[in-house]
Design a protein around this motif. Structure first.
Motif, PDB file in Angstrom:
ATOM      1  N   ALA A   1      46.026  -6.659  29.324  1.00 45.85           N
ATOM      2  CA  ALA A   1      45.212  -6.893  30.521  1.00 45.85           C
ATOM      3  C   ALA A   1      43.775  -6.429  30.301  1.00 45.85           C
ATOM      4  O   ALA A   1      42.817  -7.116  30.694  1.00 45.85           O
ATOM      5  CB  ALA A   1      45.827  -6.166  31.717  1.00 45.85           C
ATOM      6  N   ALA A   2      43.600  -5.265  29.676  1.00 46.89           N
ATOM      7  CA  ALA A   2      42.249  -4.755  29.408  1.00 46.89           C
ATOM      8  C   ALA A   2      41.492  -5.681  28.472  1.00 46.89           C
ATOM      9  O   ALA A   2      40.300  -5.968  28.682  1.00 46.89           O
ATOM     10  CB  ALA A   2      42.341  -3.352  28.824  1.00 46.89           C
ATOM     11  N   GLU A   3      42.157  -6.155  27.429  1.00 50.86           N
ATOM     12  CA  GLU A   3      41.500  -7.060  26.483  1.00 50.86           C
ATOM     13  C   GLU A   3      41.090  -8.356  27.166  1.00 50.86           C
ATOM     14  O   GLU A   3      39.994  -8.876  26.918  1.00 50.86           O
ATOM     15  CB  GLU A   3      42.439  -7.359  25.312  1.00 50.86           C
ATOM     16  CG  GLU A   3      42.669  -6.157  24.401  1.00 50.86           C
ATOM     17  CD  GLU A   3      43.713  -6.428  23.344  1.00 50.86           C
ATOM     18  OE1 GLU A   3      43.781  -5.660  22.375  1.00 50.86           O
ATOM     19  OE2 GLU A   3      44.480  -7.413  23.502  1.00 50.86           O
ATOM     20  N   GLU A   4      41.940  -8.866  28.036  1.00 52.28           N
ATOM     21  CA  GLU A   4      41.610 -10.113  28.732  1.00 52.28           C
ATOM     22  C   GLU A   4      40.446  -9.910  29.689  1.00 52.28           C
ATOM     23  O   GLU A   4      39.557 -10.775  29.804  1.00 52.28           O
ATOM     24  CB  GLU A   4      42.848 -10.617  29.485  1.00 52.28           C
ATOM     25  CG  GLU A   4      42.713 -12.029  30.040  1.00 52.28           C
ATOM     26  CD  GLU A   4      42.540 -13.074  28.958  1.00 52.28           C
ATOM     27  OE1 GLU A   4      41.959 -14.133  29.270  1.00 52.28           O
ATOM     28  OE2 GLU A   4      42.978 -12.845  27.812  1.00 52.28           O
ATOM     29  N   LEU A   5      40.422  -8.789  30.402  1.00 51.73           N
ATOM     30  CA  LEU A   5      39.312  -8.512  31.313  1.00 51.73           C
ATOM     31  C   LEU A   5      37.996  -8.360  30.560  1.00 51.73           C
ATOM     32  O   LEU A   5      36.956  -8.889  30.984  1.00 51.73           O
ATOM     33  CB  LEU A   5      39.610  -7.243  32.113  1.00 51.73           C
ATOM     34  CG  LEU A   5      40.713  -7.341  33.175  1.00 51.73           C
ATOM     35  CD1 LEU A   5      41.079  -5.956  33.687  1.00 51.73           C
ATOM     36  CD2 LEU A   5      40.259  -8.227  34.339  1.00 51.73           C
ATOM     37  N   LEU A   6      38.028  -7.658  29.441  1.00 52.33           N
ATOM     38  CA  LEU A   6      36.807  -7.484  28.657  1.00 52.33           C
ATOM     39  C   LEU A   6      36.376  -8.789  28.006  1.00 52.33           C
ATOM     40  O   LEU A   6      35.175  -9.066  27.862  1.00 52.33           O
ATOM     41  CB  LEU A   6      37.024  -6.405  27.595  1.00 52.33           C
ATOM     42  CG  LEU A   6      37.223  -4.983  28.141  1.00 52.33           C
ATOM     43  CD1 LEU A   6      37.532  -4.011  27.009  1.00 52.33           C
ATOM     44  CD2 LEU A   6      35.988  -4.518  28.913  1.00 52.33           C
ATOM     45  N   ARG A   7      37.341  -9.630  27.600  1.00 51.67           N
ATOM     46  CA  ARG A   7      37.001 -10.932  27.037  1.00 51.67           C
ATOM     47  C   ARG A   7      36.354 -11.828  28.093  1.00 51.67           C
ATOM     48  O   ARG A   7      35.362 -12.523  27.809  1.00 51.67           O
ATOM     49  CB  ARG A   7      38.258 -11.591  26.480  1.00 51.67           C
ATOM     50  CG  ARG A   7      37.992 -12.879  25.703  1.00 51.67           C
ATOM     51  CD  ARG A   7      39.276 -13.482  25.196  1.00 51.67           C
ATOM     52  NE  ARG A   7      39.941 -12.569  24.275  1.00 51.67           N
ATOM     53  CZ  ARG A   7      41.147 -12.082  24.453  1.00 51.67           C
ATOM     54  NH1 ARG A   7      41.828 -12.384  25.546  1.00 51.67           N
ATOM     55  NH2 ARG A   7      41.688 -11.261  23.574  1.00 51.67           N
ATOM     56  N   GLU A   8      36.891 -11.783  29.300  1.00 49.13           N
ATOM     57  CA  GLU A   8      36.288 -12.578  30.373  1.00 49.13           C
ATOM     58  C   GLU A   8      34.880 -12.093  30.675  1.00 49.13           C
ATOM     59  O   GLU A   8      33.967 -12.901  30.913  1.00 49.13           O
ATOM     60  CB  GLU A   8      37.154 -12.493  31.631  1.00 49.13           C
ATOM     61  CG  GLU A   8      36.615 -13.304  32.800  1.00 49.13           C
ATOM     62  CD  GLU A   8      37.436 -13.127  34.056  1.00 49.13           C
ATOM     63  OE1 GLU A   8      37.042 -13.693  35.089  1.00 49.13           O
ATOM     64  OE2 GLU A   8      38.458 -12.417  34.007  1.00 49.13           O
TER      65      GLU A   8
END
Length: 474
Positions: free
Chosen positions: A451-458
């Motif tokens: 979830a953290a990686e996806e939020l930072l990628r977005e």
């Protein structure tokens, strides 16, 4: 567009709304509670089903295109992803447990209808990613507590002022974001307004007054559910993190750290159990947003892990205090109550949940706190000192409250104050989750990291004005 195999999310929300519609006109409080338990049980089962279904798909997000969502809008507005997947059953569980452990002597004071409405609004807010829908349901979830205050004849002025200001900040901020366009970083004005809305809803200093006032004037159950839903944190991740400038995230992180340290200090000087719990929650929950300041995957992962542990541990801690208060009345921390021998199960659960709230080793909060501390120290060493200070003060405050409530001369009452069967079951279930999450943390940490990686990628995609897929390829 990946779809769930069944409209789990819709069932979870509609079950609570249907239950609210049924119990609203009923006068029999005990019958009302039974119907509310059925509705919330269906909601919990549906939320668990959505979580399992989502995990089986092995994707970053899935849409609920069944039923009303497809018929009314033709697209999937209800979405479950790595961030919201475990939050849905966790919130549904806390609403169910709060209703289940409400004693018969208190059923007339706790509004089951408004609890069901608030639960549906919270589940809806966690299931939407469209900014306007998130804002609408965050605002809607603030209505039931205000209505309860009016029904109880308590002043709702402080609560209404803060919620009105929050609503204005979110609406005006998002309107400015739409006017600028959704690609690229947002400018100063909308970022400041959205950050103000998060500050208020999350209860960050100096906008924490509404939460302490709510715990003072509303029923403990209502105030507890409003607090542990942590919709301010969710709004920060959905509305602010994707495209806000760096100074906004730093402001939220600093505000969270100041709140954590200030509230931790306040827990030591409280003389009433409700205010003690409120400041303990503020200190523990603020650390979730502190992970934003690090800007790293480790720090944000730690913050998201702390979110889960705070919701579960502090929620269980609050339910323990509520159960004791239901038997003894409002608790003072000035004198010793000596309730250990009369309520040994509550004494043990008080320690477990209280220590889990401050990240004690062997509890669910330990690993998240360690990851948050590691990410914070890598970015700013002083931040790590603040996190350690807040945790230490909270631990001292928990032990001080434990000795005040359960220590001292034995309680002189002759009426049995032992836990009821529902309370024993709820206590056992929450204890297993708290300890099980500590000894088998791999799945939870992996989910929070994704979830953290996806939020930072977005965020990287929005700031760079490219698609998230292109950022992932790079």
């Amino acid at each position: 567009m990946i779809e769930l195999h069944f409209p789990w999310i819709e069932f979870a929300i509609l079950a609570s709304l249907a239950g609210a519609a049924i119990v609203a006109p009923l006068a029999d409080a005990r019958r009302t509670r039974r119907i509310a338990l059925v509705a919330q049980s269906v909601s919990l089962i549906s939320a668990i089903g959505a979580w399992i279904d989502f995990n089986d798909l092995h994707v970053h997000e899935a849409h609920d295109l069944w039923g009303l969502s497809r018929y009314l809008f033709g697209r999937g507005l209800l979405v479950i992803d790595e961030l919201s997947a475990p939050l849905l059953p966790l919130v549904a569980l806390l609403y169910l447990v709060t209703t289940a452990v409400t004693l018969r002597t208190k059923v007339n004071r706790f509004s089951f209808a408004w609890s069901l409405v608030c639960g549906a609004a919270t589940l809806g807010a966690l299931s939407f990613q469209e900014p306007w829908l998130v804002i609408a349901l965050v605002i809607a979830s603030a209505v039931p507590p205000g209505m309860e205050l009016r029904r109880r004849g308590k002043s709702a002025r402080v609560y209404a002022i803060h919620m009105t200001l929050m609503s204005f900040a979110f609406i005006a901020g998002q309107a400015l974001v739409d006017a600028e366009g959704r690609i690229g970083p947002m400018s100063t004005a909308p970022a400041a307004l959205l950050a103000l809305g998060v500050f208020i809803r999350a209860g960050l200093f100096p906008f924490h007054v509404w939460l302490t006032d709510l715990f003072e004037r509303a029923s403990f159950g209502t105030a507890l559910l409003v607090a542990v839903s942590m919709l301010g944190d969710y709004a920060a991740l959905r509305l602010v993190l994707p495209s806000a400038p760096e100074w906004t995230l730093r402001l939220l992180g600093i505000g969270a750290l100041v709140t954590a340290a200030y509230a931790a200090g306040m827990t030591l000087v409280q003389t009433e159990a409700r205010r003690f719990f409120c400041f303990l929650f503020l200190s523990a929950s603020a650390l979730t947003l502190a992970g934003l300041e690090s800007g790293s995957t480790v720090g944000l992962t730690g913050g998201l892990c702390v979110w889960l542990s705070v919701t579960l541990a502090v929620g269980g801690f609050g339910l323990t205090l509520r159960a004791i208060e239901s038997r003894e009345g409002r608790l003072s921390l000035v004198n010793f109550h000596g309730m250990h021998d009369l309520t040994p199960m509550f004494a043990a659960f008080f320690l477990i949940t209280g220590l889990a709230s401050v990240g004690f080793p062997g509890t669910i909060g330990f690993l998240g706190s360690e990851m948050l501390l590691d990410g914070a120290v890598q970015a700013y060493p002083l931040v790590g000192v603040c996190v350690l200070l807040a945790s230490a003060l909270n631990g001292i405050a928990v032990m001080k409250a434990y000795f005040a409530i359960f220590g001292g001369r034995r309680h002189p009452g002759s009426v049995s104050l032992a836990a009821r069967p529902r309370e024993r079951f709820a206590t056992l279930a929450l204890t297993l989750l708290l300890l099980g999450g500590a000894f088998i943390p791999q799945a939870g940490v992996a989910s929070r990291r994704h979830a953290a990686e996806e939020l930072l990628r977005e965020r990287a995609a929005r700031v760079a004005e490219v698609s998230p897929a292109e950022v992932a390829r790079k």
